[in-house]
Design an enzyme around this catalytic site. Structure first.
Site, PDB file in Angstrom:
ATOM      1  N   LYS A 224      26.567  17.503 -53.261  1.00 13.72           N
ATOM      2  CA  LYS A 224      26.398  18.759 -54.008  1.00 13.72           C
ATOM      3  C   LYS A 224      25.199  18.639 -54.949  1.00 13.72           C
ATOM      4  O   LYS A 224      24.713  17.526 -55.219  1.00 13.72           O
ATOM      5  CB  LYS A 224      27.675  19.073 -54.779  1.00 13.72           C
ATOM      6  CG  LYS A 224      28.008  18.065 -55.872  1.00 13.72           C
ATOM      7  CD  LYS A 224      29.425  18.264 -56.408  1.00 13.72           C
ATOM      8  CE  LYS A 224      29.748  17.244 -57.472  1.00 13.72           C
ATOM      9  NZ  LYS A 224      31.186  17.182 -57.763  1.00 13.72           N
TER      10      LYS A 224
ATOM     11  N   TYR B  37       5.173  19.131 -80.851  1.00 11.21           N
ATOM     12  CA  TYR B  37       5.791  20.283 -81.523  1.00 11.21           C
ATOM     13  C   TYR B  37       6.519  19.844 -82.784  1.00 11.21           C
ATOM     14  O   TYR B  37       7.204  18.817 -82.793  1.00 11.21           O
ATOM     15  CB  TYR B  37       6.806  20.962 -80.593  1.00 11.21           C
ATOM     16  CG  TYR B  37       6.170  21.828 -79.529  1.00 11.21           C
ATOM     17  CD1 TYR B  37       5.425  22.954 -79.870  1.00 11.21           C
ATOM     18  CD2 TYR B  37       6.308  21.506 -78.183  1.00 11.21           C
ATOM     19  CE1 TYR B  37       4.848  23.751 -78.882  1.00 11.21           C
ATOM     20  CE2 TYR B  37       5.741  22.301 -77.196  1.00 11.21           C
ATOM     21  CZ  TYR B  37       5.004  23.425 -77.557  1.00 11.21           C
ATOM     22  OH  TYR B  37       4.449  24.196 -76.577  1.00 11.21           O
TER      23      TYR B  37
HETATM   24  C1  LIG Z   1      31.671  15.805 -57.483  1.00  9.73           C
HETATM   25  C2  LIG Z   1      32.964  15.548 -56.841  1.00  9.73           C
HETATM   26  C3  LIG Z   1      33.250  14.287 -56.287  1.00  9.73           C
HETATM   27  C4  LIG Z   1      32.317  13.091 -56.409  1.00  9.73           C
HETATM   28  O1  LIG Z   1      32.405  12.559 -57.706  1.00  9.73           O
HETATM   29  P1  LIG Z   1      31.579  11.260 -58.152  1.00  9.73           P
HETATM   30  O2  LIG Z   1      32.020  11.025 -59.539  1.00  9.73           O
HETATM   31  O3  LIG Z   1      30.141  11.639 -58.085  1.00  9.73           O
HETATM   32  O4  LIG Z   1      31.904  10.180 -57.209  1.00  9.73           O
HETATM   33  C5  LIG Z   1      34.457  14.147 -55.604  1.00  9.73           C
HETATM   34  N1  LIG Z   1      35.338  15.175 -55.495  1.00  9.73           N
HETATM   35  C6  LIG Z   1      35.083  16.397 -56.032  1.00  9.73           C
HETATM   36  C7  LIG Z   1      36.097  17.474 -55.884  1.00  9.73           C
HETATM   37  C8  LIG Z   1      33.910  16.607 -56.731  1.00  9.73           C
HETATM   38  O5  LIG Z   1      33.678  17.810 -57.266  1.00  9.73           O
END
Ligand SMILES: *Cc1c(COP(=O)(O)O)cnc(C)c1O
Length: 417
Positions: free
Chosen positions: A37, A263
């Site tokens: 993702k 800045y």
């Molecule tokens: C993002 C996510 C993961 C992976 O989590 P990590 O901490 O990156 O290993 C697994 N399951 C779900 C539902 C997630 O949203």
């Protein structure tokens, strides 16, 4: 290598290595769903997904249907799950492309069943049970009804049952153990009534690396594949960093004592020094909070970020590093030859978590992939994407019939060894 204003070097061999560590931890026969993702946490989902499939990873988890479709359009044919859920507008395209969906309410079940009927297909869903995350997922007391609704609908297929652990310390936190107990109880009730089907999966990286039990049929690691574990969990030393954020010196000048930089003039030279300017800023993933806090690597040495980080530029003090010149490569995090600027340290200085740092590497930062030319890991069967019997990604996908889905199970299970 060609230099850009800023680029993220992504080491595919490190991914291969991390995936083999993950597979070993998961144990043989356990399916690995790699979470890609948010553009694979900023690493580039298409390239990472293709590489992971070559390494024998069984399926992919994404955050939105647009992410799933991007992978399908790029020719990724492995099973894909939208981990959270889709919004109404996304549902039709998700189903058309044979993408699986996390399910957490009766309303959504009815809506997906209707839509699947209209499209003359079936929706493959993973029932998400909220055992303590409090975000998505059906509460355990309403889960059985949802199991029944799925069973009763000819247009819904239960492809999996999942829950998500809230603690970033996995099994080291009692809350995770309690979540598993609640999950077990709910599964038990469904099993008794013959409602259980598909893969059971719980573990993210933290759960996997703290050996949260049971492992169930599948694991869903993300961050560990990218070489990081949250909160300094044990096992981080087995993993290799994947992303290195680089830029180059575009300009430098010698400033006298008393000169101000950036800045709001938050930094003033206490003695004459040399300030180098980097064409990389908070839009590129250098957190604004690193102003007057962070460090970078130049010519093998650390140089402090001075003044505020701006949108397009960052200034560093290189007064102590001889011979810095325009065009010198600067490493903001990750590897620089045999030196390393640990992402964990950068995240700490920026008062955030490593996830946020890699995810915020902006879209104008070129991803440069290195490695990955080696053949898939030893003892891997051909990845499912190369089997000709699977549906083509360019065509709308029909639901996989019993025979086809059996074969898919076989392949992906083999591939998880
Ligand atoms: C993002 C996510 C993961 C992976 O989590 P990590 O901490 O990156 O290993 C697994 N399951 C779900 C539902 C997630 O949203």
């Amino acid at each position: 290598m060609k230099h850009y204003r800023a680029w993220a070097e992504i080491d595919l061999d490190a991914i291969t290595h991390n995936l083999s560590v993950i597979r070993r931890r998961a144990g043989s026969g356990v399916h690995v769903m790699l979470v890609v993702k948010a553009d694979a946490y900023g690493h580039g989902a298409v390239a990472i997904a293709h590489h992971a499939v070559r390494c024998g990873i069984g399926s992919l988890g994404v955050g939105t249907s647009a992410e799933a479709l991007e992978l399908r359009e790029a020719g990724v044919r492995a099973p894909i799950l939208v981990l959270g859920t889709v919004v109404d507008e996304e549902a039709a395209s998700t189903l058309r492309h044979g993408v699986e969906i996390g399910l957490h309410s009766s309303d959504r079940a009815a809506m997906l069943a209707d839509l699947a009927k209209q499209l003359d297909t079936q929706a493959r869903v993973h029932l998400n049970i909220d055992t303590g995350m409090g975000r998505l997922g059906v509460l355990p007391e309403s889960a059985l009804r949802l199991f029944e609704e799925i069973q009763d609908s000819p247009h819904l297929v239960l492809a999996g049952v999942m829950t998500h652990i809230s603690s970033a310390r996995g099994a080291l936190d009692e809350t995770a153990l309690e979540q598993v107990r609640v999950f077990e109880r709910t599964l038990g009730q469904a099993r008794e009534r013959g409602l259980l089907a598909g893969r059971l999966h719980v573990a993210n990286s933290a759960a996997l690396f703290t050996s949260l039990q049971p492992t169930y049929d599948a694991v869903r690691p993300g961050i560990s594949a990218y070489g990081i574990l949250p909160g300094g969990l044990p096992g981080a030393e087995e993993l290799q960093p994947v992303m290195s954020l680089k830029s180059q010196v575009v300009f430098f000048k010698d400033l006298p004592a008393g000169a101000r930089v950036g800045y709001d003039s938050t930094w003033t030279a206490t003695k004459g020094t040399r300030i180098a300017t980097l064409p990389v800023g908070y839009n590129d993933g250098v957190s604004w909070r690193l102003g007057n806090r962070g460090e970078v690597l130049v010519r093998g040495q650390r140089a402090p970020i001075v003044g505020r980080v701006s949108m397009d530029y960052t200034t560093i003090d290189v007064g102590h590093i001889p011979d810095v010149s325009v065009g010198d490569t600067v490493t903001l995090f990750g590897r620089a030859g045999d030196r390393c600027m640990p992402l964990e340290e950068v995240a700490r200085e920026a008062s955030t978590i490593p996830y946020e740092i890699t995810c915020s590497v902006g879209k104008r930062v070129r991803r440069v992939y290195v490695g990955g030319e080696e053949p898939p890991l030893p003892s891997q069967p051909p990845p499912p994407a190369q089997r000709s019997s699977l549906p083509q990604s360019s065509k709308p996908q029909q639901p996989t019939g019993p025979a086809a889905s059996h074969e898919l199970e076989q392949n992906t299970t083999d591939a998880a060894h």
